[in-house]
Write a protein that holds these residues in place. Structure first.
Motif, short mmCIF file in Angstrom:
data_model
loop_
_atom_site.label_atom_id
_atom_site.label_comp_id
_atom_site.label_asym_id
_atom_site.label_seq_id
_atom_site.Cartn_x
_atom_site.Cartn_y
_atom_site.Cartn_z
N PHE A 193 -12.13 13.98 -5.23
CA PHE A 193 -10.93 13.31 -5.72
C PHE A 193 -9.69 14.02 -5.23
N GLU A 194 -8.63 13.23 -4.97
CA GLU A 194 -7.30 13.83 -4.95
C GLU A 194 -6.85 13.88 -6.41
N ILE A 195 -6.16 14.96 -6.81
CA ILE A 195 -5.84 15.12 -8.23
C ILE A 195 -4.35 15.38 -8.48
N ASP B 17 11.14 12.29 -12.13
CA ASP B 17 11.59 13.18 -11.04
C ASP B 17 11.31 12.61 -9.66
N MET B 18 10.76 11.40 -9.61
CA MET B 18 10.40 10.87 -8.28
C MET B 18 11.63 10.31 -7.58
N SER B 19 11.62 10.40 -6.24
CA SER B 19 12.80 9.97 -5.51
C SER B 19 12.82 8.44 -5.36
N VAL C 187 0.85 -1.21 0.00
CA VAL C 187 0.00 0.00 0.00
C VAL C 187 0.87 1.25 0.00
N LEU C 188 0.32 2.33 -0.57
CA LEU C 188 1.02 3.61 -0.53
C LEU C 188 1.11 4.07 0.92
N ILE C 189 2.16 4.80 1.23
CA ILE C 189 2.25 5.43 2.54
C ILE C 189 1.31 6.64 2.52
N PRO C 190 0.40 6.75 3.49
CA PRO C 190 -0.52 7.90 3.49
C PRO C 190 0.25 9.22 3.46
N ARG C 191 -0.26 10.15 2.63
CA ARG C 191 0.42 11.44 2.44
C ARG C 191 -0.32 12.57 3.17
N PRO C 192 0.42 13.59 3.63
CA PRO C 192 -0.26 14.71 4.31
C PRO C 192 -1.30 15.40 3.43
N GLU C 193 -1.04 15.46 2.10
CA GLU C 193 -2.01 16.15 1.23
C GLU C 193 -3.36 15.43 1.23
N THR C 194 -3.32 14.11 1.45
CA THR C 194 -4.57 13.35 1.49
C THR C 194 -5.35 13.67 2.77
N TRP D 140 -2.54 22.45 -6.77
CA TRP D 140 -3.89 21.93 -7.01
C TRP D 140 -3.91 20.47 -6.59
N ARG D 141 -4.74 20.13 -5.64
CA ARG D 141 -4.60 18.79 -5.07
C ARG D 141 -5.93 18.05 -4.92
N MET D 142 -7.03 18.78 -4.96
CA MET D 142 -8.31 18.06 -4.74
C MET D 142 -9.44 18.77 -5.47
N ARG E 121 1.33 0.20 -8.99
CA ARG E 121 -0.08 0.14 -9.42
C ARG E 121 -0.91 1.23 -8.75
N ALA E 122 -0.45 1.69 -7.57
CA ALA E 122 -1.21 2.73 -6.85
C ALA E 122 -0.78 4.13 -7.28
N LEU E 123 0.34 4.22 -8.01
CA LEU E 123 0.87 5.55 -8.39
C LEU E 123 0.62 5.89 -9.86
N PHE E 124 0.85 4.87 -10.73
CA PHE E 124 0.86 5.16 -12.17
C PHE E 124 -0.36 4.55 -12.84
N SER F 261 -12.03 9.37 -3.76
CA SER F 261 -10.97 8.52 -4.32
C SER F 261 -9.66 9.28 -4.47
N ASN F 262 -8.58 8.57 -4.18
CA ASN F 262 -7.23 9.05 -4.48
C ASN F 262 -6.64 8.03 -5.44
N PRO F 263 -6.99 8.13 -6.74
CA PRO F 263 -6.56 7.09 -7.68
C PRO F 263 -5.12 7.30 -8.14
N PRO F 264 -4.56 6.34 -8.88
CA PRO F 264 -3.22 6.56 -9.43
C PRO F 264 -3.26 7.72 -10.42
N TYR F 265 -2.32 8.67 -10.31
CA TYR F 265 -2.37 9.81 -11.23
C TYR F 265 -1.00 10.34 -11.66
N VAL F 266 0.06 9.65 -11.31
CA VAL F 266 1.39 10.17 -11.64
C VAL F 266 1.74 9.79 -13.09
N THR F 267 2.19 10.77 -13.89
CA THR F 267 2.49 10.51 -15.31
C THR F 267 3.93 10.04 -15.48
N1 GLN Z 1 0.71 12.09 -4.15
C1 GLN Z 1 1.34 10.85 -4.46
C2 GLN Z 1 2.80 11.08 -4.83
O1 GLN Z 1 3.12 12.10 -5.39
C3 GLN Z 1 0.65 10.12 -5.60
C4 GLN Z 1 -0.62 9.53 -5.15
C5 GLN Z 1 -1.41 8.96 -6.28
O2 GLN Z 1 -0.93 8.65 -7.38
N2 GLN Z 1 -2.66 8.85 -6.04
O3 GLN Z 1 3.64 10.26 -4.58
#
Ligand code: GLN
Length: 295
Positions: free
Chosen positions: A249-251, A205-207, A92-99, A281-283, A217-220, A193-199
């Protein structure tokens, strides 16, 4: 048996060069509390306090993980979200503060609209952080949580028990043709929903701690379309949400307008996006005011 001061200086020496010093201090605090049940204050006040060999070994393993950029939450299997504690694993994704800000928006709306016994659905629940924090803060809510991943749902179920709430879990793929059969429940006041949304360009650029450990699967999203889940979930919500109910939605911060257009296309009204505390822009939210049956 090594004294605590030796353990603390050992962690510092090992991690210097890998992380900035403020982050190392925060790891020291987390590791001492989690593995030794000792606060940093105690460590400074009682530097000679002895630590047993097994605990020292656990700290050493944890530090080795941190040197490979494993997120500390996966090392301790614990994350904090909206004042609650959640078990987390690499399933599972680690819960994020923006969520947390998204959850806060939903709770605020439900309380100010005085919605009684709100029926809420979280799609793509992962650790369950959204569904469970809603259930914990809205005691008369009936909360449902759906995820495609069985291991993720098992974590949600564990977190439901840890946090002593009631959430109904269902394994289903929201993109599947069969979603209406797989998940027939209807009449929701809120779908969130906070669906996968990273392009793919953003992926570059992700660490390393995100890319090498968190579930892709939860990110992309599939096929690199950052909006595919929004379109499907908005269409689903159009015939599952009650009149005057709301979708949240989280966006992806780069697509507030495009996500808004999807909601408008599916006949949601009062569509509005919000920025998070870091000015991104986050939600977004949209309401079901019309009662036309959805196409
Ligand atoms: N906010 C997350 C991140 O940048 C992505 C979460 C998602 O894809 N729903 O790592």
């Amino acid at each position: 048996m090594p004294p605590i001061a030796h353990i603390v200086s050992g962690i510092k020496d090992e991690l210097t060069g890998y992380y900035p010093s403020n982050e190392i201090d925060s790891f020291i605090r987390i590791l001492l509390e989690h593995f030794l049940q000792i606060s940093t204050i105690t460590a400074y006040l009682e530097p000679d306090k002895e630590i047993n060999i097994q605990d020292e070994a656990r700290i050493k393993t944890a530090v080795a993980g941190l040197k490979k950029y494993c997120p500390v939450q996966y090392i301790t299997s614990e994350a904090f979200f909206y004042g609650l504690v959640f078990k987390v694993t690499p399933d599972v994704l680690i819960p994020r503060p923006e969520t947390e800000e998204l959850v806060h928006w939903v709770i605020h709306d439900i309380i100010s609209n005085k919605t009684e016994n709100p029926k809420i659905l979280d799609i793509g629940c992962g650790s369950g952080c959204i569904a469970i924090s809603l259930a914990a803060n809205i005691p008369d809510a009936e909360v449902w949580a759906v995820d495609i991943s069985k291991p993720a749902l098992e974590i949600t179920e564990e977190n439901v028990k840890i946090n002593r709430v009631c959430v109904h879990t269902v394994q289903a793929d929201i993109l599947s043709e069969n979603i209406d059969v797989l998940f027939p429940e209807t009449g929701f006041d809120v779908i969130v929903s906070n669906p996968p949304y990273v392009t793919l360009p953003e992926k570059q650029d992700m660490s390393a701690n995100v890319l090498n450990y968190e579930p892709h699967r939860a990110l992309f999203p599939l096929g690199d379309d950052p909006l595919v889940f929004y379109d499907r979930i908005a269409a689903f919500g159009a015939h599952r949400i009650k009149e005057n109910g709301t979708i949240y939605f989280e966006i992806n911060e780069h697509f507030p307008e495009e996500t808004g257009n999807i909601l408008t296309k599916h006949h949601y009204s009062d569509v509005n996006a919000r920025k998070d505390i870091r000015n991104r822009w986050r939600m977004i939210r949209g309401s079901r005011m019309d009662i036309h049956p959805a196409s």
